[in-house]
Design an enzyme around this catalytic site. Structure first.
Site, PDB file in Angstrom:
ATOM      1  CG  HIS A 133      63.986 -25.888  -6.986  1.00 35.26           C
ATOM      2  ND1 HIS A 133      63.815 -27.248  -7.058  1.00 35.26           N
ATOM      3  CD2 HIS A 133      62.935 -25.340  -7.638  1.00 35.26           C
ATOM      4  CE1 HIS A 133      62.717 -27.526  -7.732  1.00 35.26           C
ATOM      5  NE2 HIS A 133      62.163 -26.397  -8.091  1.00 35.26           N
ATOM      6  CG  ASP A 138      66.757 -25.160  -9.402  1.00 38.41           C
ATOM      7  OD1 ASP A 138      67.478 -26.007  -8.822  1.00 38.41           O
ATOM      8  OD2 ASP A 138      66.986 -23.937  -9.328  1.00 38.41           O
ATOM      9  CE1 TYR A 336      63.175 -42.273  -0.931  1.00 38.52           C
ATOM     10  CE2 TYR A 336      64.878 -40.593  -0.846  1.00 38.52           C
ATOM     11  CZ  TYR A 336      63.559 -40.940  -1.020  1.00 38.52           C
ATOM     12  OH  TYR A 336      62.617 -39.983  -1.287  1.00 38.52           O
ATOM     13  CD  GLU A 412      71.865 -19.144 -13.996  1.00 34.04           C
ATOM     14  OE1 GLU A 412      72.373 -18.218 -14.673  1.00 34.04           O
ATOM     15  OE2 GLU A 412      70.682 -19.144 -13.629  1.00 34.04           O
TER      16      GLU A 412
END
Length: 435
Positions: A133, A138, A336, A412
């Site tokens: 990832h 994630d 895109y 995190e």
């Protein structure tokens, strides 16, 4: 898929030793968002340790679907292969808003020293590769799982409906398959009952934790892929004059096409980039092969410049090859479109995001040359995607590993801000009468 450096103008002080995450806005929504932080971290680590490539997110989708079903949401699985869509109906009537996260990983071998680092390997284009990832999907998935829990636990207070979209294959479907946002839309995620009136999303990026970046209108580039096949005449490496060397021709083309945006396009109007990521040709040092294949990417913010660049690429490659007696076949596949944040929705969102990180840490970004298939949702309904800073404390933009790097790192501490930001945007949107 965002994989380019966010501009230095994102923040005021790159020399900061660390950035303290500001206290959030007061209220039960903030407290509820922070209450799920441990779960969000655990989900993110689990997903990070078990990454899956596009259209193969079977385990991730199962984890997401179970969580949403446990919350009592209406859940649909198998959307666009492995996508998961869930609907949360609030206790009061109102509008419908969609929130989106992407779930797929990249064919990158992880080099971050983490106890939950990915050890997964798979086959990609005929080669064994690691899976990681490396773009933060994630984190996106875990954050939206947390948002779903926060809103579900307080559904009676919600005025309206939230549609959660967990999307596969943002990085692109495998060769020969459809996928990503395009297939999600074809499968009806933005239509039917309920039909979302707007969509929000986030993307983690390499700037300090505690900051959020936003931009009205074009925030990420249109992305096209191209392939150039140079055909020459195979011969012995000791006698190159007896053949036509496609490797030399390919090198000349690779250099020349860099001059298209640098010398032939008016880049004061909008930025443009062309890059080659792979050159393949030959199997032995003393054999000049008969062909070389190059693949690369084009990034633009203006449709007229996009068309012009495609035309000039074709002319440049063909003429250089012809001059050497070779041929060049050029194929351009449009990808895109520009990721275009609706101006009115962006104006509406700014006060909501300021409640989460504060006015000084909500910053307007320069355009980012990375691309996102979130842009396809924005072509259907008003949408906004913002950038969530995830650098390790003390690491500035210049030192941070970029998205798609084997060293890409997610702090995190930023995850709780992501949960708060999406929760706040959803609640404020549902409580508003117009944007």
């Amino acid at each position: 898929m965002m994989n380019n450096t966010l501009m230095q103008a994102l923040i005021f002080g790159l020399g900061l030793a660390s950035v303290v995450v500001p206290s959030s806005f007061a209220g039960e929504w903030s407290e509820a968002a922070r209450a799920v932080d441990d779960k969000v971290i655990a989900w993110r680590r689990d997903i990070h340790q078990h990454p899956e490539l596009g259209n193969r997110e079977f385990r991730t989708a199962q984890l997401v679907a179970k969580h949403l079903k446990d919350l009592g949401l209406e859940v649909q699985t198998g959307v666009a292969h492995t996508g998961v869509v869930a609907v949360l109906k609030g206790g009061k009537p109102g509008r419908t808003v969609a929130l989106r996260a992407d779930m797929d990983a990249l064919p990158v071998t992880e080099q971050v020293d983490l106890p939950f680092a990915s050890k997964v390997k798979t086959q990609y284009r005929g080669e064994e590769v690691g899976v990681m990832h490396a773009c933060g999907h994630d984190a996106h998935t875990a954050i939206l799982m947390g948002v779903a829990e926060v809103l579900a636990r307080h559904r009676e207070q919600l005025a309206g409906t939230v549609k959660f979209i967990f999307q596969p294959a943002e990085e692109g479907a495998p060769e020969g398959e459809e996928g990503g946002a395009e297939l999600m839309i074809e499968n009806g995620v933005l239509s039917g009952d309920p039909k979302p009136e707007a969509i929000f999303g986030l993307h983690v990026g390499p700037f300090p934790t505690g900051f959020i970046g936003y931009r009205a209108k074009g925030i990420m580039a249109a992305s096209d892929m191209f392939e150039i096949t140079v055909k020459g005449k195979q011969t012995h490496g000791s006698s190159p004059w007896t053949g036509i060397d496609p490797i030399v021709v390919a090198g000349q083309i690779a250099n020349a096409i860099q001059l298209i945006p640098a010398r032939q396009l008016n880049i004061t109007r909008a930025p443009a980039v062309i890059s080659i990521g792979s050159i393949r040709g030959g199997v032995r040092g003393n054999i000049i092969p008969d062909k070389v294949t190059m693949i690369g990417t084009i990034r633009t913010f203006d449709s007229a410049m996009q068309d012009d660049l495609h035309r000039r690429l074709q002319i440049t490659a063909s003429n250089i090859a012809e001059a050497a007696g070779a041929t060049a076949e050029v194929t351009v596949n449009r990808g895109y479109p520009v990721t275009y944040n609706d101006p009115a929705l962006t104006q509406f969102a700014v006060p909501s995001l300021q409640k989460v990180v504060g006015q000084q840490r909500l910053l307007e970004t320069d355009p980012v040359m990375g691309a996102e298939d979130f842009s396809l949702y924005q072509e259907e309904i008003p949408g906004l995607i913002f950038i969530l800073g995830v650098n390790k404390d003390g690491v500035g933009i210049a030192e941070a590993a970029m998205n798609h790097s084997p060293h890409f790192f997610v702090n995190e501490d930023a995850l709780k801000l992501g949960v708060e930001a999406l929760t706040t945007l959803a609640v404020d949107y549902l409580n508003s009468s117009e944007t």
